[in-house]
Design a protein around this motif. Structure first.
Motif, PDB file in Angstrom:
ATOM      1  N   ALA A  74       0.825  -1.207   0.000  1.00 36.22           N
ATOM      2  CA  ALA A  74       0.000   0.000   0.000  1.00 36.22           C
ATOM      3  C   ALA A  74       0.857   1.255   0.000  1.00 36.22           C
ATOM      4  O   ALA A  74       0.539   2.244  -0.674  1.00 36.22           O
ATOM      5  CB  ALA A  74      -0.931  -0.006   1.211  1.00 36.22           C
ATOM      6  N   GLY A  77       3.550   0.788  -3.434  1.00 39.19           N
ATOM      7  CA  GLY A  77       3.026   0.461  -4.760  1.00 39.19           C
ATOM      8  C   GLY A  77       3.763  -0.680  -5.435  1.00 39.19           C
ATOM      9  O   GLY A  77       3.595  -0.913  -6.634  1.00 39.19           O
ATOM     10  N   ASN A  78       4.576  -1.399  -4.684  1.00 39.74           N
ATOM     11  CA  ASN A  78       5.316  -2.541  -5.203  1.00 39.74           C
ATOM     12  C   ASN A  78       4.571  -3.803  -4.767  1.00 39.74           C
ATOM     13  O   ASN A  78       4.496  -4.110  -3.592  1.00 39.74           O
ATOM     14  CB  ASN A  78       6.736  -2.532  -4.642  1.00 39.74           C
ATOM     15  N   LYS A  79       4.021  -4.528  -5.744  1.00 38.06           N
ATOM     16  CA  LYS A  79       3.215  -5.702  -5.422  1.00 38.06           C
ATOM     17  C   LYS A  79       4.049  -6.972  -5.272  1.00 38.06           C
ATOM     18  O   LYS A  79       3.514  -8.018  -4.888  1.00 38.06           O
ATOM     19  CB  LYS A  79       2.148  -5.903  -6.494  1.00 38.06           C
TER      20      LYS A  79
END
Length: 313
Positions: A74, A77-79
């Motif tokens: 969150a 932004g790195n999944k």
């Protein structure tokens, strides 16, 4: 940079993990951080994820790890944030983690640890602090050596402590079978072992392009102190005016780990001990900072390696 001479950087005790990794692109790099569900492990993982790395949180508490992973996704932004179970004091857990890893590994941060526990032992009879802080991490790093070699120029970061100044590795009685158990002595020798591992692993794994460095993160109020009495913690807080040791935020506490994991100033550098984002000076007796000569002793490092292999096999 040449491998001789003390390594210094523009960063200090006040620098944060985000500051030391700023401008470094870790896209395509794969990272494992042990103990990444609390304390400086979280901030280490967060900073590396923010630089674009694929990060695996290797944690004993998987639920806490998932909460941490969700928070990092969150925020950054790195999944590509994963969670894997790892109990360093459990040989089967370590073996399962190693067996479950596939592909190259560019950065391994051996961050997890326990401090000043009551006298506790693993099922094998090993003293818990030595088993967790040294033996478990040794088994993880050794088990992943092929993955580290495959990455080319991989780095291993060994989180030690100024606590190493409390004790060398007492080879005659590592597991306190003969001598009376003392929590801080046990912690100290486990943290010395973290430095000695960096010395010998760098020597042994040089042909694989793997470098290993150790560090003192600083004094940070985290769950690591959960076994310390209020009286002892208050006394420790009262001693922080001593040179080279100040209370840090977790963001500052993670900075030296992240520096060793990512900085181009450390290319090809291994077998050293850092604090406050710079290579430590030799310890002066009576001073908290610096590194003890016994922690960098190549003979002790080689001996510890052999003893460790014998213990784990």
């Amino acid at each position: 940079m040449a491998t001789s001479g003390r390594i210094t950087t523009p960063f200090t005790a006040e620098s944060t993990a985000a500051e030391v990794v700023a401008g470094i692109d870790l896209g395509g790099r794969r990272v494992v951080v042990t103990g990444a569900s609390s304390g400086i492990g979280v901030e280490t993982a967060r900073a590396l994820a923010g630089a674009g790395a694929e990060v695996t949180l290797a944690v004993r508490d998987v639920e806490a790890g998932r909460w941490t992973a969700d928070d990092i996704v969150a925020a950054m932004g790195n999944k590509e944030i994963h969670v894997a179970p790892l109990d360093l004091a459990d040989r089967a857990s370590v073996a399962a983690f190693v067996a479950g890893w596939d592909g190259p590994l560019h950065i391994l941060v051996n961050n997890a640890g326990v401090m000043a526990t009551p006298e506790l032992r693993t099922p094998e009879g090993w003293e818990l602090q030595f088993a967790t802080n040294h033996l478990g991490h040794f088994a993880v790093a050794s088990g992943l050596r092929g993955a580290l070699a495959a990455a080319g120029g991989a780095r291993v970061v060994s989180v030690s402590s100024s606590g190493h100044l409390r004790s060398p590795v007492v080879f005659s009685d590592i597991h306190f079978r003969e001598r009376a158990y003392e929590p801080w002595a046990a912690y100290g020798q486990s943290k010395t072992a973290n430095v000695l591992f960096a010395v010998e692993a760098t020597r042994r794994w040089a042909d694989d392009g793997i470098t290993v460095n150790a560090l003192m993160p600083g004094a940070i109020a985290t769950r690591l102190q959960r076994h310390i009495s209020t009286e002892d913690l208050d006394r420790l807080r009262g001693q922080i005016n001593a040179p080279a040791l100040v209370w840090k935020s977790v963001e500052q506490g993670a900075a030296t780990s992240v520096l060793l994991a990512t900085s181009p100033l450390l290319d090809g550098i291994g077998g050293r001990y850092f604090e406050d984002c710079n290579e430590a000076l030799p310890n002066t007796p009576g001073v908290r900072g610096g590194v003890a000569a016994y922690a960098l002793d190549p003979e002790a490092a080689a001996r510890l390696w052999d003893v460790t292999v014998d213990t784990l096999t």
